[in-house]
Write an enzyme that holds these catalytic residues in place. Structure first.
Site, mmCIF file in Angstrom:
data_model
loop_
_atom_site.group_PDB
_atom_site.id
_atom_site.type_symbol
_atom_site.label_atom_id
_atom_site.label_comp_id
_atom_site.label_asym_id
_atom_site.label_seq_id
_atom_site.Cartn_x
_atom_site.Cartn_y
_atom_site.Cartn_z
ATOM 1 N N ASP A 1 -1.923 -0.443 11.858
ATOM 2 C CA ASP A 1 -0.548 -0.913 12.036
ATOM 3 C C ASP A 1 0.402 0.241 12.300
ATOM 4 O O ASP A 1 1.258 0.180 13.194
ATOM 5 C CB ASP A 1 -0.079 -1.648 10.775
ATOM 6 C CG ASP A 1 -0.691 -3.024 10.620
ATOM 7 O OD1 ASP A 1 -1.289 -3.523 11.588
ATOM 8 O OD2 ASP A 1 -0.574 -3.602 9.526
ATOM 9 N N LEU A 2 0.264 1.298 11.521
ATOM 10 C CA LEU A 2 1.198 2.421 11.628
ATOM 11 C C LEU A 2 1.030 3.155 12.953
ATOM 12 O O LEU A 2 2.016 3.499 13.619
ATOM 13 C CB LEU A 2 0.997 3.375 10.448
ATOM 14 C CG LEU A 2 1.241 2.763 9.066
ATOM 15 C CD1 LEU A 2 0.881 3.768 7.974
ATOM 16 C CD2 LEU A 2 2.676 2.304 8.899
#
Length: 417
Positions: A189-190
Site C-alpha cells: 500500500d505504501l
C-alpha cells in the site's frame, strides 16, 4: 498547473500546509484505507488542497481502525488521521444520478482525482477517465490498484498482502529454514501511494507545460516488484531465485544483524577501509591483516564470513550496549542500533528532523509520523486534523460546484451527500 480559482474553498479552514509548493493544486481524493489516502495526504502536506470524498452512509472504513482516541462521546481513529490529515471532507453518493452529476461538476474545477477502486468500477458508475476528461481535459486521473489497469489480472481484488505475495517480496523475507514471512508493514500500500504521488506530480508537470491530462496507473504488484533490489537481475543473469536470508545480504558480508549487550545492531563495515577501522576501534588492528579475511572478496565468502568474521564481531560487540556501540562508531563506521518503535519515536535525531509531529484527533493532540520530504523553500508548519464525514460540504459544494444552500440541503436530505 493548477486552475486559477482559489485553492481553499471559501469559508473552509485552510490546512496547515496551504502555503506549500503545491499551493493552488486541487485534488479530489475518492480513496479509502491507505493505498490512495496516503498518496493524497502527501500532496496535502505539500500544500495541495485535498478534498476527501466519502459515501455518506458508507465512509472510509479506516475510521474504524485502532488505535482510538476518546473525543466527547465518540472514539476517533488515530490510524485514520495519520493518513488523512490536512484534508477537507465532503460526502457524496456516486451511485445516484445527482451524485454522478455533482462529481462531474467538481472534476471541472480540480486538477487531480485519486481513486483506488478495482479497475472497471468507475466505468460501471459512468465516471471513468474517458467520461471525466470530457469535463476537464487537463484532469490528472491517478488510479491505484492491485494489478494495474492493463494485463490479464487487472480485475482481480487485492490487498497489501496481495502485492507482497505477487510482487516477490514475501518469498524473499524471513529465514532460510522457515516459511517466508510478510514484511512487517503494509509496504504494498505504501509503495503504491509513493509511486502514485510521483506519477501525479509528473503528470501535473506535463499539464503545466501545456499538455493534456492523463491516467497515472499504479499497481501494487509493480510497486513491490521494484523494491526487490537485486532479485530480478540475479534471476535474469544467473538463474538464481531469491529466497529468505534472515538479516543477511545475498553477497555482501559482514552486512547485517549482530547481537550486543542489550539487543542487536546493524553493522555494515564490509569494505577494506571500514574493516580496518573496525579492527582498530576494538583494539585488534592485527585482525585486519589476517590472510584468511584481509580482503573484501574473502570476507564475502559465506563460509568464511560465518566461521571467521561473525565470531570476531560477536566477541567485540558483546561487551557493549547498542548506545555505546553507536557512540563508538560515530561518524566513522556504519553501525546503528536496531531500535524498537519507542526508541525511534524518542530519538533526538528524529525530533531534529521534525518526523514526529502533533496532529489533532478530536480534542487531543496525537504524535504521529511527519512529512519525510524536506524542502528548504517551504518551512514546515503545524498539521491539521482529518476531516469528519462531510464536514466541508457547504463550503466545497458552494464554492466549487456553485450550489446554493437550499440545493445542498436538498441533496443531503435525499442521501446524495
Amino acid at each position: 498547473m493548477p486552475n486559477d480559482r482559489t485553492a481553499t474553498p471559501a469559508g473552509a479552514a485552510p490546512h496547515a500546509a496551504a502555503g506549500g509548493p503545491l499551493k493552488g493544486v486541487k485534488v479530489l481524493d475518492i480513496t479509502r484505507v491507505v493505498a490512495g489516502p496516503y498518496c493524497a495526504m502527501l500532496l496535502a502536506d505539500l500544500g495541495a488542497t485535498v478534498i476527501k470524498v466519502e459515501h455518506p452512509d458508507d465512509p472510509d472504513y479506516a475510521r474504524s481502525f485502532p488505535p482510538f482516541v476518546a473525543s466527547d462521546d465518540a472514539e476517533l481513529s488515530a490510524f485514520f488521521t495519520q493518513f488523512n490529515r490536512n484534508k477537507l471532507g465532503i460526502s457524496l453518493n456516486m451511485k445516484t444520478e445527482d451524485g454522478r452529476a455533482l462529481l462531474k461538476k467538481l472534476v471541472r474545477e480540480v486538477d487531480v482525482l485519486v481513486e483506488n477502486f478495482r479497475p472497471g468500477t468507475m466505468e460501471k458508475l459512468g465516471l471513468g477517465y474517458e467520461v471525466l476528461k470530457l469535463e476537464n481535459p487537463k484532469l490528472v486521473y491517478t488510479a491505484i490498484s492491485g494489478f494495474g489497469r492493463t494485463g490479464p489480472n487487472s480485475s482481480r481484488p487485492a490487498y497489501d498482502n496481495t502485492g507482497q505475495a505477487v510482487g516477490g517480496l514475501w518469498s524473499m523475507n524471513g529465514y532460510a529454514d522457515r516459511p517466508p514471512v510478510r514484511v512487517g508493514t503494509i509496504i504494498g500500500d505504501l509503495a503504491a501511494s509513493l509511486y502514485a504521488a510521483i506519477g501525479t506530480l509528473a503528470a501535473l508537470r506535463q499539464v503545466e507545460r501545456g499538455g493534456e491530462g492523463q491516467v497515472v496507473d499504479v499497481s501494487q504488484q509493480d510497486s513491490v516488484l521494484s523494491l526487490t533490489e537485486n532479485a530480478v537481475v540475479r534471476y535474469t543473469t544467473k538463474g538464481e531465485i531469491a529466497s529468505p536470508l534472515g538479516s543477511e545480504h545475498p553477497f555482501v558480508r559482514p552486512y547485517g544483524q549482530f547481537p550486543c549487550k542489550d539487543g542487536y545492531v546493524f553493522f555494515g563495515g564490509y569494505t577494506d577501509k571500514f574493516w580496518k577501522l573496525t579492527c582498530q576501534m576494538f583494539g585488534e588492528p592485527e585482525v585486519a591483516n589476517d590472510p584468511e579475511i584481509d580482503t573484501m572478496e574473502k570476507r564475502f565468502d559465506a563460509d568464511v564470513a560465518e566461521r571467521r568474521v561473525r565470531p570476531i564481531l560477536e566477541r567485540w560487540f558483546s561487551n557493549y550496549t547498542k548506545a555505546e556501540l553507536e557512540e563508538m562508531a560515530g561518524d566513522v563506521i556504519p553501525m546503528s542500533a536496531i531500535k524498537n518503535i519507542k526508541e525511534v519515536v524518542e530519538d533526538p535525531h528524529i525530533a531534529a528532523r521534525n518526523m514526529i509531529v502533533n496532529v489533532p484527533v478530536g480534542a487531543q493532540m496525537v504524535r504521529m509520523f511527519g512529512q519525510p520530504v524536506k524542502l528548504s523553500g517551504a518551512p514546515e508548519g503545524d498539521f491539521a486534523k482529518a476531516p469528519d464525514v462531510g464536514e466541508h460540504n457547504l463550503e466545497v459544494y458552494a464554492r466549487l460546484a456553485g450550489l446554493s444552500r437550499e440545493e445542498i440541503e436538498r441533496l443531503q436530505a435525499s442521501g446524495v451527500i
